[in-house]
Design a protein around this motif. Structure first.
Motif, PDB file in Angstrom:
ATOM      1  N   LEU A 218       0.817  -1.213   0.000  1.00  0.00           N
ATOM      2  CA  LEU A 218       0.000   0.000   0.000  1.00  0.00           C
ATOM      3  C   LEU A 218       0.849   1.261   0.000  1.00  0.00           C
ATOM      4  O   LEU A 218       0.463   2.274  -0.577  1.00  0.00           O
ATOM      5  CB  LEU A 218      -0.929   0.008   1.212  1.00  0.00           C
ATOM      6  CG  LEU A 218      -2.111  -0.972   1.166  1.00  0.00           C
ATOM      7  CD1 LEU A 218      -2.837  -1.014   2.505  1.00  0.00           C
ATOM      8  CD2 LEU A 218      -3.080  -0.603   0.056  1.00  0.00           C
ATOM      9  N   THR A 219       1.997   1.223   0.673  1.00  0.00           N
ATOM     10  CA  THR A 219       2.850   2.406   0.680  1.00  0.00           C
ATOM     11  C   THR A 219       3.529   2.535  -0.681  1.00  0.00           C
ATOM     12  O   THR A 219       4.075   1.568  -1.202  1.00  0.00           O
ATOM     13  CB  THR A 219       3.924   2.313   1.785  1.00  0.00           C
ATOM     14  OG1 THR A 219       4.574   1.044   1.711  1.00  0.00           O
ATOM     15  CG2 THR A 219       3.296   2.467   3.148  1.00  0.00           C
ATOM     16  N   PRO A 220       3.493   3.731  -1.251  1.00  0.00           N
ATOM     17  CA  PRO A 220       3.964   3.903  -2.621  1.00  0.00           C
ATOM     18  C   PRO A 220       5.470   3.956  -2.794  1.00  0.00           C
ATOM     19  O   PRO A 220       5.962   4.013  -3.908  1.00  0.00           O
ATOM     20  CB  PRO A 220       3.334   5.247  -3.040  1.00  0.00           C
ATOM     21  CG  PRO A 220       3.101   5.963  -1.767  1.00  0.00           C
ATOM     22  CD  PRO A 220       2.878   4.942  -0.711  1.00  0.00           C
ATOM     23  N   THR A 221       6.233   3.983  -1.704  1.00  0.00           N
ATOM     24  CA  THR A 221       7.685   3.983  -1.824  1.00  0.00           C
ATOM     25  C   THR A 221       8.247   2.760  -1.111  1.00  0.00           C
ATOM     26  O   THR A 221       7.632   2.239  -0.185  1.00  0.00           O
ATOM     27  CB  THR A 221       8.285   5.255  -1.188  1.00  0.00           C
ATOM     28  OG1 THR A 221       7.873   5.337   0.182  1.00  0.00           O
ATOM     29  CG2 THR A 221       7.837   6.505  -1.922  1.00  0.00           C
ATOM     30  N   PRO A 222       9.416   2.273  -1.527  1.00  0.00           N
ATOM     31  CA  PRO A 222       9.963   1.045  -0.959  1.00  0.00           C
ATOM     32  C   PRO A 222      10.685   1.225   0.374  1.00  0.00           C
ATOM     33  O   PRO A 222      11.245   0.260   0.894  1.00  0.00           O
ATOM     34  CB  PRO A 222      10.943   0.586  -2.041  1.00  0.00           C
ATOM     35  CG  PRO A 222      11.395   1.841  -2.688  1.00  0.00           C
ATOM     36  CD  PRO A 222      10.219   2.765  -2.672  1.00  0.00           C
ATOM     37  N   ASP A 223      10.682   2.441   0.947  1.00  0.00           N
ATOM     38  CA  ASP A 223      11.430   2.645   2.181  1.00  0.00           C
ATOM     39  C   ASP A 223      10.713   1.998   3.359  1.00  0.00           C
ATOM     40  O   ASP A 223       9.488   1.944   3.428  1.00  0.00           O
ATOM     41  CB  ASP A 223      11.631   4.148   2.438  1.00  0.00           C
ATOM     42  CG  ASP A 223      10.311   4.855   2.687  1.00  0.00           C
ATOM     43  OD1 ASP A 223      10.019   5.167   3.844  1.00  0.00           O
ATOM     44  OD2 ASP A 223       9.574   5.071   1.705  1.00  0.00           O
ATOM     45  N   ALA A 224      11.508   1.527   4.324  1.00  0.00           N
ATOM     46  CA  ALA A 224      10.961   0.823   5.488  1.00  0.00           C
ATOM     47  C   ALA A 224      10.274   1.765   6.458  1.00  0.00           C
ATOM     48  O   ALA A 224       9.364   1.357   7.188  1.00  0.00           O
ATOM     49  CB  ALA A 224      12.084   0.077   6.202  1.00  0.00           C
ATOM     50  N   ILE A 225      10.665   3.028   6.482  1.00  0.00           N
ATOM     51  CA  ILE A 225      10.109   3.976   7.445  1.00  0.00           C
ATOM     52  C   ILE A 225       8.613   4.172   7.207  1.00  0.00           C
ATOM     53  O   ILE A 225       7.793   4.076   8.127  1.00  0.00           O
ATOM     54  CB  ILE A 225      10.855   5.325   7.366  1.00  0.00           C
ATOM     55  CG1 ILE A 225      12.321   5.136   7.760  1.00  0.00           C
ATOM     56  CG2 ILE A 225      10.191   6.371   8.255  1.00  0.00           C
ATOM     57  CD1 ILE A 225      13.175   6.358   7.551  1.00  0.00           C
ATOM     58  N   THR A 226       8.241   4.463   5.963  1.00  0.00           N
ATOM     59  CA  THR A 226       6.826   4.669   5.645  1.00  0.00           C
ATOM     60  C   THR A 226       6.027   3.404   5.877  1.00  0.00           C
ATOM     61  O   THR A 226       4.888   3.447   6.358  1.00  0.00           O
ATOM     62  CB  THR A 226       6.676   5.124   4.179  1.00  0.00           C
ATOM     63  OG1 THR A 226       7.554   6.217   3.928  1.00  0.00           O
ATOM     64  CG2 THR A 226       5.253   5.548   3.886  1.00  0.00           C
ATOM     65  N   MET A 227       6.609   2.252   5.549  1.00  0.00           N
ATOM     66  CA  MET A 227       5.922   0.983   5.759  1.00  0.00           C
ATOM     67  C   MET A 227       5.637   0.758   7.236  1.00  0.00           C
ATOM     68  O   MET A 227       4.544   0.346   7.628  1.00  0.00           O
ATOM     69  CB  MET A 227       6.756  -0.164   5.204  1.00  0.00           C
ATOM     70  CG  MET A 227       6.033  -1.499   5.203  1.00  0.00           C
ATOM     71  SD  MET A 227       7.119  -2.896   4.837  1.00  0.00           S
ATOM     72  CE  MET A 227       7.876  -3.152   6.436  1.00  0.00           C
ATOM     73  N   LEU A 228       6.617   1.046   8.096  1.00  0.00           N
ATOM     74  CA  LEU A 228       6.433   0.872   9.535  1.00  0.00           C
ATOM     75  C   LEU A 228       5.415   1.858  10.094  1.00  0.00           C
ATOM     76  O   LEU A 228       4.676   1.539  11.031  1.00  0.00           O
ATOM     77  CB  LEU A 228       7.774   1.045  10.255  1.00  0.00           C
ATOM     78  CG  LEU A 228       8.789  -0.087  10.044  1.00  0.00           C
ATOM     79  CD1 LEU A 228      10.126   0.269  10.674  1.00  0.00           C
ATOM     80  CD2 LEU A 228       8.260  -1.392  10.619  1.00  0.00           C
ATOM     81  N   MET A 229       5.366   3.057   9.522  1.00  0.00           N
ATOM     82  CA  MET A 229       4.381   4.046   9.961  1.00  0.00           C
ATOM     83  C   MET A 229       2.958   3.569   9.728  1.00  0.00           C
ATOM     84  O   MET A 229       2.028   3.967  10.442  1.00  0.00           O
ATOM     85  CB  MET A 229       4.605   5.377   9.226  1.00  0.00           C
ATOM     86  CG  MET A 229       5.797   6.167   9.707  1.00  0.00           C
ATOM     87  SD  MET A 229       6.002   7.701   8.792  1.00  0.00           S
ATOM     88  CE  MET A 229       7.409   8.433   9.648  1.00  0.00           C
ATOM     89  N   LEU A 230       2.771   2.722   8.734  1.00  0.00           N
ATOM     90  CA  LEU A 230       1.452   2.168   8.448  1.00  0.00           C
ATOM     91  C   LEU A 230       1.231   0.854   9.185  1.00  0.00           C
ATOM     92  O   LEU A 230       0.150   0.609   9.733  1.00  0.00           O
ATOM     93  CB  LEU A 230       1.290   1.952   6.943  1.00  0.00           C
ATOM     94  CG  LEU A 230      -0.038   1.327   6.483  1.00  0.00           C
ATOM     95  CD1 LEU A 230      -1.220   2.184   6.916  1.00  0.00           C
ATOM     96  CD2 LEU A 230      -0.046   1.148   4.980  1.00  0.00           C
TER      97      LEU A 230
END
Length: 268
Positions: A218-230
């Protein structure tokens, strides 16, 4: 082959039930799509203020750090293409009460009449939580921009592609909104006796794995930070939903035991 044919003839109600479910699903999807299209028309006219609001974190970051950070439309038709995409996503957000109701209405016909009263409760919880999720994403967006742009080497420019950046922002809003709605659906299914709380609890390992995969997609970028925020709030809400389901089942069990005691006393 003959045994399959005989089984189908012996159980025609199963085929009819499946056909009815498919017809109902098509009807609900069609209605939801019409609502999204109507919302997208409104989203088309809201594009300019939304674009300015989404671009604001980039401009603020550029002014604060005195750096060259800007949003760039690289193609002749990219601005029009982006406005269409943003309008559709805004349509999904604007029409969320309508398609959330269609989602619930697809489940509701399979319930007893007394359980359909949960429709009001589902809508009263799902719609506000959807917008709470969007609000959280709106708070996360500037932080994500600051973190990601912060990796730009000193003296280098960061010219963000408009397609990428606006897609990132819109999908982030939508992902957080949907993430906050799913626990409400879990609670509703538990309260309606469709899925017991213990089933959700037993599958917590699989749930965390699926949440991680969903956050990554769902997160549009491959970075782990945004993924963890979700993924973090999704995991917390999953266990909160299980807790609420257990509380409801205990309340129902106590009520049933109390009624049984009253009947036994009346019998004496």
């Amino acid at each position: 082959m003959a045994s399959r044919r005989a089984a189908r003839k012996a159980n025609p109600d199963a085929r009819m039930a499946l056909r009815d479910h498919l017809v109902e699903l098509r009807k609900r999807i069609t209605r939801a799509a019409i609502g999204i299209i109507v919302g997208a028309v409104a989203g088309w006219f809201l594009y300019t203020p939304v674009y300015e609001a989404v671009q604001a974190p980039v401009l603020e970051l550029a002014a604060r750090d005195d750096a060259l950070v800007t949003v760039n439309f690289g193609g002749l038709a990219s601005a029009l293409d982006m406005q269409l995409k943003v309008a559709v996503i805004l349509g999904i957000i604007i029409s969320s009460p309508w398609w959330l109701y269609q989602l619930w209405a697809f489940v509701a016909p399979g319930m007893r009449q007394v359980e359909r009263r949960y429709t009001i409760g589902f809508m009263a919880a799902a719609v506000p939580l959807f917008f709470v999720g969007i609000s959280v994403a709106w708070f996360v967006l500037p932080q994500a921009v600051t973190i990601l742009v912060g990796f730009t080497p000193e003296g280098a420019a960061n010219v963000l592609d408009a397609q990428m950046y606006l897609t990132f922002a819109m999908r982030l809003l939508l992902a957080f909104g949907l993430a906050f709605v799913f626990p409400v659906l879990m609670v509703a299914l538990t309260w309606a006796r469709v899925v017991p709380a213990r089933v959700w609890a037993r599958g917590w390992r699989w749930a965390i794995l699926i949440i991680a995969l969903a956050a990554a997609m769902l997160t549009p970028t491959p970075d782990a930070i945004t993924m963890l925020m979700l993924a973090a709030p999704m995991t917390v809400l999953y266990f909160v939903a299980i807790g609420v389901g257990y509380l409801r089942e205990r309340q129902r069990a106590r009520k049933k035991a109390s009624e049984a005691d009253e009947e036994s006393e009346a019998g004496l």
